[in-house]
Design an enzyme around this catalytic site. Structure first.
Site, mmCIF file in Angstrom:
data_model
loop_
_atom_site.group_PDB
_atom_site.id
_atom_site.type_symbol
_atom_site.label_atom_id
_atom_site.label_comp_id
_atom_site.label_asym_id
_atom_site.label_seq_id
_atom_site.Cartn_x
_atom_site.Cartn_y
_atom_site.Cartn_z
ATOM 1 N N CYS A 23 0.832 -1.200 0.000
ATOM 2 C CA CYS A 23 0.000 0.000 0.000
ATOM 3 C C CYS A 23 0.879 1.268 0.000
ATOM 4 C CB CYS A 23 -0.961 -0.055 1.182
ATOM 5 S SG CYS A 23 -2.374 1.039 1.008
ATOM 6 N N HIS A 65 -3.352 -5.744 1.059
ATOM 7 C CA HIS A 65 -2.673 -5.971 2.349
ATOM 8 C C HIS A 65 -2.667 -7.443 2.743
ATOM 9 C CE1 HIS A 65 -2.387 -1.761 3.891
ATOM 10 N NE2 HIS A 65 -3.400 -1.547 3.072
ATOM 11 N N GLU A 93 -0.969 -8.788 5.012
ATOM 12 C CA GLU A 93 -0.839 -8.889 6.476
ATOM 13 C C GLU A 93 -2.181 -8.728 7.185
ATOM 14 O OE1 GLU A 93 -0.501 -6.215 4.849
ATOM 15 O OE2 GLU A 93 -0.821 -4.433 6.072
#
Lengths: 82, 231
Positions: B86, B203, B205
């Protein structure tokens, strides 16, 4: 000296913000407007007594920081302040 | 294996990244403040998401000049693995480690939702546990994720297999409707020519455990570990 710098999205890139503003303008029923492009205006004050080196300094910061050459074009004028 | 999560003023996905590597994957992980100048002891550098420097000027434009970036560029040139997620992706393009730029989403909206990604290169250090053409679900959350580059750059990216992820529909097809931000060629993530620097808007994560999704993000994070022989 003072540099007056304009940074605009490249012509080939769609400017969604400009487009939205254009639609609002068209809703105002004033005249006949066909395009709006929105950019940035930056003023930089600095000390330099030589116009040529002043230009090259401003060009440098425009290229490296104030604009991203991948997506933006820039333009500037330099004013001498006494 | 040692992981550095770079923290800029305004990073806000640094803790998610730290949690994923440290707590889920049990990897030795440090937060590294952006003033640090030496990253030699780390094997993987993570540029997390967020709004570094308040997105002033352009996303990632100021971070690029943070002291830590010199070391990141030097380490990247030496072949160390770097992943930018990002805002991290935006910083990588601003710093010239990846080609192109991320501009305002075409619809001008901040888009926060799960998207489907197709893995279009499964032979990278970041996707070696995926199969070519796999679709994975990963969340996005950005206002400036519209990947842009000149046509000749796109051709180069394609011919070098540098496009790693594309936004696709449920059938794995790149459609306009499956493109959440107007990205050229539905690009969601690219890798550099050397294959050690990956940038992606989604993302991984944020989808790294079953509790909060289907853990598809682990396929990417575990791929990284695999490339270090850790998995």
């Amino acid at each position: 000296m003072k540099a007056k710098i304009k940074v605009m999205l490249k012509k080939s890139i769609l400017d969604p913000q400009g487009k939205t503003v254009l639609h609002a303008i068209q809703d105002m029923n004033i005249g006949n407007f066909s395009d709006v492009r929105i950019g940035k205006y930056i003023e930089v004050s600095f000390n330099n007594s030589n116009l040529d080196s002043a230009k090259s300094e401003i060009d440098d910061i425009c290229k490296k920081l104030l604009s991203n050459p991948v997506m933006e074009d820039y333009d500037f004028e330099i004013e001498e302040i006494n | 294996m040692k992981v550095a999560i770079i923290v800029f003023p305004g990073s806000n996905c640094d803790h998610d990244a730290y949690y994923s590597f440290k707590k889920i994957l049990n990897v030795d992980t440090d937060f590294v403040w952006h003033k640090e100048s030496n990253l030699d002891k780390y094997d993987l550098i993570v540029l997390p998401g967020g709004f570094s420097y308040g997105d002033y000027l352009r996303c990632g434009a100021i971070s690029r000049f943070s002291p830590v970036m010199k070391s990141i560029v030097a380490n990247a040139k030496k072949g160390k693995l770097v992943i930018g997620i990002c805002n991290g992706f935006q910083i990588l393009t601003e710093s010239g480690l990846l080609p192109g730029a991320l501009i305002k989403n075409e619809n001008r909206q901040f888009v926060c939702k799960n998207v489907k990604l197709r893995v279009d290169n499964s032979e990278t250090n970041f996707t070696n546990l995926c199969n070519l053409g796999d679709t994975i679900t990963i969340p996005i959350a950005h206002g400036e994720g519209n990947y842009y580059c000149e046509d000749n750059v796109l051709e180069e990216l394609k011919s070098n297999q540098q496009v790693v992820f594309r936004y696709v529909d449920d059938n794995g097809q790149t459609q306009n409707q499956s493109n959440p931000n107007g990205s050229k060629d539905n690009i969601a993530g690219i890798i550099n020519k050397q294959g050690n620097v990956l940038g992606m808007m989604p993302h991984p994560e944020r989808n790294a455990e079953k509790l909060i999704g289907n853990a598809d993000g682990l396929k990417i994070l575990n791929s990284i570990l695999t490339s270090f022989g850790k998995n």
